[in-house]
Design a protein around this motif. Structure first.
Motif, mmCIF file in Angstrom:
data_model
loop_
_atom_site.group_PDB
_atom_site.id
_atom_site.type_symbol
_atom_site.label_atom_id
_atom_site.label_comp_id
_atom_site.label_asym_id
_atom_site.label_seq_id
_atom_site.Cartn_x
_atom_site.Cartn_y
_atom_site.Cartn_z
ATOM 1 N N PRO A 69 0.845 -1.208 0.000
ATOM 2 C CA PRO A 69 0.000 0.000 0.000
ATOM 3 C C PRO A 69 0.875 1.250 0.000
ATOM 4 O O PRO A 69 2.058 1.200 0.360
ATOM 5 C CB PRO A 69 -0.799 -0.134 1.310
ATOM 6 C CG PRO A 69 -0.777 -1.588 1.636
ATOM 7 C CD PRO A 69 0.543 -2.100 1.141
ATOM 8 N N PRO A 70 0.308 2.389 -0.398
ATOM 9 C CA PRO A 70 1.129 3.604 -0.498
ATOM 10 C C PRO A 70 1.543 4.143 0.861
ATOM 11 O O PRO A 70 0.977 3.809 1.898
ATOM 12 C CB PRO A 70 0.208 4.589 -1.229
ATOM 13 C CG PRO A 70 -1.171 4.109 -0.918
ATOM 14 C CD PRO A 70 -1.077 2.615 -0.819
ATOM 15 N N LEU A 116 11.073 4.253 12.250
ATOM 16 C CA LEU A 116 11.944 3.973 13.391
ATOM 17 C C LEU A 116 11.335 2.889 14.273
ATOM 18 O O LEU A 116 12.045 1.991 14.757
ATOM 19 C CB LEU A 116 12.174 5.254 14.184
ATOM 20 C CG LEU A 116 13.213 5.193 15.305
ATOM 21 C CD1 LEU A 116 14.596 4.904 14.747
ATOM 22 C CD2 LEU A 116 13.231 6.499 16.084
ATOM 23 N N ALA A 117 10.024 2.954 14.485
ATOM 24 C CA ALA A 117 9.357 1.925 15.283
ATOM 25 C C ALA A 117 9.477 0.562 14.619
ATOM 26 O O ALA A 117 9.639 -0.470 15.304
ATOM 27 C CB ALA A 117 7.885 2.294 15.482
ATOM 28 N N HIS A 118 9.427 0.526 13.306
ATOM 29 C CA HIS A 118 9.573 -0.765 12.604
ATOM 30 C C HIS A 118 10.937 -1.378 12.860
ATOM 31 O O HIS A 118 11.071 -2.593 13.033
ATOM 32 C CB HIS A 118 9.351 -0.562 11.105
ATOM 33 C CG HIS A 118 9.557 -1.807 10.304
ATOM 34 N ND1 HIS A 118 10.767 -2.114 9.713
ATOM 35 C CD2 HIS A 118 8.721 -2.851 10.017
ATOM 36 C CE1 HIS A 118 10.663 -3.260 9.079
ATOM 37 N NE2 HIS A 118 9.445 -3.735 9.251
ATOM 38 N N ALA A 159 6.361 -9.513 6.516
ATOM 39 C CA ALA A 159 5.703 -8.664 5.517
ATOM 40 C C ALA A 159 4.491 -7.962 6.117
ATOM 41 O O ALA A 159 4.222 -6.786 5.812
ATOM 42 C CB ALA A 159 5.295 -9.497 4.307
ATOM 43 N N ALA A 160 3.749 -8.667 6.981
ATOM 44 C CA ALA A 160 2.597 -8.041 7.625
ATOM 45 C C ALA A 160 3.036 -6.892 8.535
ATOM 46 O O ALA A 160 2.378 -5.843 8.594
ATOM 47 C CB ALA A 160 1.825 -9.085 8.429
ATOM 48 N N GLY A 211 2.086 -2.961 8.143
ATOM 49 C CA GLY A 211 1.450 -2.224 9.227
ATOM 50 C C GLY A 211 2.158 -0.944 9.599
ATOM 51 O O GLY A 211 1.508 0.046 9.956
ATOM 52 N N LEU A 212 3.502 -0.938 9.526
ATOM 53 C CA LEU A 212 4.263 0.225 9.995
ATOM 54 C C LEU A 212 4.881 1.046 8.865
ATOM 55 O O LEU A 212 5.048 2.266 9.016
ATOM 56 C CB LEU A 212 5.371 -0.242 10.945
ATOM 57 C CG LEU A 212 4.906 -0.754 12.314
ATOM 58 C CD1 LEU A 212 6.093 -1.266 13.131
ATOM 59 C CD2 LEU A 212 4.168 0.331 13.087
ATOM 60 N N LEU A 213 5.253 0.416 7.768
ATOM 61 C CA LEU A 213 5.950 1.131 6.697
ATOM 62 C C LEU A 213 5.009 1.672 5.636
ATOM 63 O O LEU A 213 5.470 2.279 4.664
ATOM 64 C CB LEU A 213 6.989 0.209 6.040
ATOM 65 C CG LEU A 213 8.074 -0.326 6.964
ATOM 66 C CD1 LEU A 213 9.095 -1.132 6.177
ATOM 67 C CD2 LEU A 213 8.755 0.796 7.729
#
Length: 438
Positions: free
Chosen positions: A93-94, A121-123, A207-208, A212-214
């Motif tokens: 997703p974008p 950063l959280a990722h 990947a999930a 979720g974060l990126l």
């Protein structure tokens, strides 16, 4: 005052082509194994930057450190997005970043308020333990299974306790060498048989987390909305500027000639009865004035939308524009023969070239100019170069501001490289999608 601009950044990585099961498994395994060193490097940078930035934040030294840390996190995030797209074969997703504008403390403060950078950063912090676990499981499941499958080939020189012969003897009290080999080979077969779904599950989890974060589709849509609003405002500004220039040119050129022509007609009307001979020179001058006014009107119409552009396309129209330029122009058009584009694309590209050539002729004091137009599947690329004095500036209040507004109306962009003393290079990109069809 410098304004904050926004950018919408789709992932420029193509969807991976279909591959065999073995190739897919190798790609997934490589993704997990390479993720550990990349995650370790990112984790060290993130923890070190956060610690140093927090420790020195009170003396403001921590602000640029945190900004640099977020910039590094953004780089690692871009790399991870590419890796996820490559390993899954599906677009993410974008996502969107609000670019910091300007330099100094204000620019740093805007960068610290960028939400997607903090998500990046959280990722890094959240994904590192997962990468470690995934690395260990993937390595154990594949190399461990392979080692068990080849147990008979490597286990014979290992020293053994005379009382116990191996794992099977320890677990079930069976001391047969053949049974031990068969048992270990069975474990190896089981591990290798289940390695593919295990690796696939680990990849799916990572990947999930990346999705979720990126990515942030809502934020990207908001940025996209802001871009469309900016494009509409730029279009309105560009049209208003064009109308003002057209009004000024009409007032300074054809209107003045028409006023003089009207006065001459009145004079001729008075002299036809009493002195026809003196009226003849005025008639000749009126004819000359009408020809000049007609030429100026034609020149103005060419600047708006020349008939050759509508009838024959962009390349012939640019050839005619280059021929009219008082400075020698070398024109290169790498376009498919007969290819027509959306009217907005052709008009914008033509306007960019003609306005750039006008600026070169008026201000650059150049002796030579080169124009090139090429395309790929997504955009037209226009480049105008001259060997003049340089110093061109795209800021507000300068001649290139209208070009920026015109390009923004079709979601294009422009870069200007014009050091003092020259040369000047203007590079514009006009998207082919999203501006309608012919």
């Amino acid at each position: 005052m410098t304004e904050t601009t926004t950018s919408f950044e789709p992932i420029p990585v193509p969807v991976a082509a279909p591959v065999s099961r073995g190739g897919r498994f190798g790609r997934q395994l490589g993704y997990l194994l390479a993720g550990f060193p990349l995650g370790a490097a990112a984790f060290v940078v993130a923890i070190g930057g956060l610690a140093a930035g927090a420790a020195s934040f009170a003396v403001l030294l921590g602000v640029p450190i945190l900004v640099a840390t977020l910039a590094a996190a953004r780089g690692f995030a871009e790399l991870e997005r590419r890796r996820v797209v490559a390993v899954t074969g599906r677009e993410l997703p974008p996502h969107a970043y609000r670019e910091r504008a300007g330099e100094g403390f204000k620019g740093w403060w805007r960068a610290l308020r960028e939400p997607q950078s903090w998500r990046d950063l959280a990722h890094i912090l959240v994904s590192f333990p997962l990468r470690v676990v995934s690395f260990c499981i993937a390595l154990t499941w594949t190399l461990g299974g392979l080692g068990e499958l080849l147990y008979a080939a490597w286990s014979w020189p290992i020293p053994r306790d005379p009382g116990k012969q191996g794992l099977l003897d320890l677990m079930f009290g069976i001391s047969s060498r053949a049974a031990e080999i068969a048992f270990n080979i069975g474990i190896g077969v089981l591990l290798l048989a289940t390695a593919a779904p295990v690796v696939r599950a680990l990849v799916a989890v990572q990947a999930a987390l990346a999705r979720g974060l990126l990515t942030n589709e809502r934020s990207a849509l908001q940025v996209r909305t802001e871009q469309l609003a900016l494009g509409r405002r730029s279009a309105v500004a560009a049209e208003a500027q064009t109308l003002r220039r057209l009004e000024r040119d009409l007032h300074d050129g054809p209107q003045q000639r028409l006023v003089r022509l009207t006065m001459d007609l009145e004079t001729v009307a008075r002299r036809l009865d009493d002195d026809p001979d003196r009226a003849r020179p005025l008639v000749a001058e009126m004819i000359s004035q009408s020809h000049e006014a007609l030429s100026e009107l034609r020149a103005l119409s060419r600047g708006i939308a020349p008939p050759i552009l509508a009838d024959r396309g962009l390349a012939p129209a640019l050839t005619a524009a280059a021929a009219r330029c008082p400075i020698p122009v070398e024109l290169t058009t790498d376009l498919p023969p007969g290819r027509r584009f959306a009217a907005a694309v052709e008009n914008t590209a033509y306007f960019v070239v003609t306005e750039a050539l006008t600026n070169v002729a008026k201000h650059a004091r150049a002796e030579h100019c080169a124009v090139s137009v090429r395309m790929d599947e997504r955009a037209l690329f226009v480049r105008v170069w001259d060997d003049g004095c340089g110093g061109a500036h795209p800021g507000k209040g300068h001649g290139l501001a209208g070009l920026i507004d015109r390009l923004a109306a079709v979601e294009g962009r422009m870069d200007v490289d014009s050091p003092a003393g020259g040369p000047t290079t203007l590079a514009a990109e006009v998207p082919l999608s999203g501006v309608g069809e012919r």
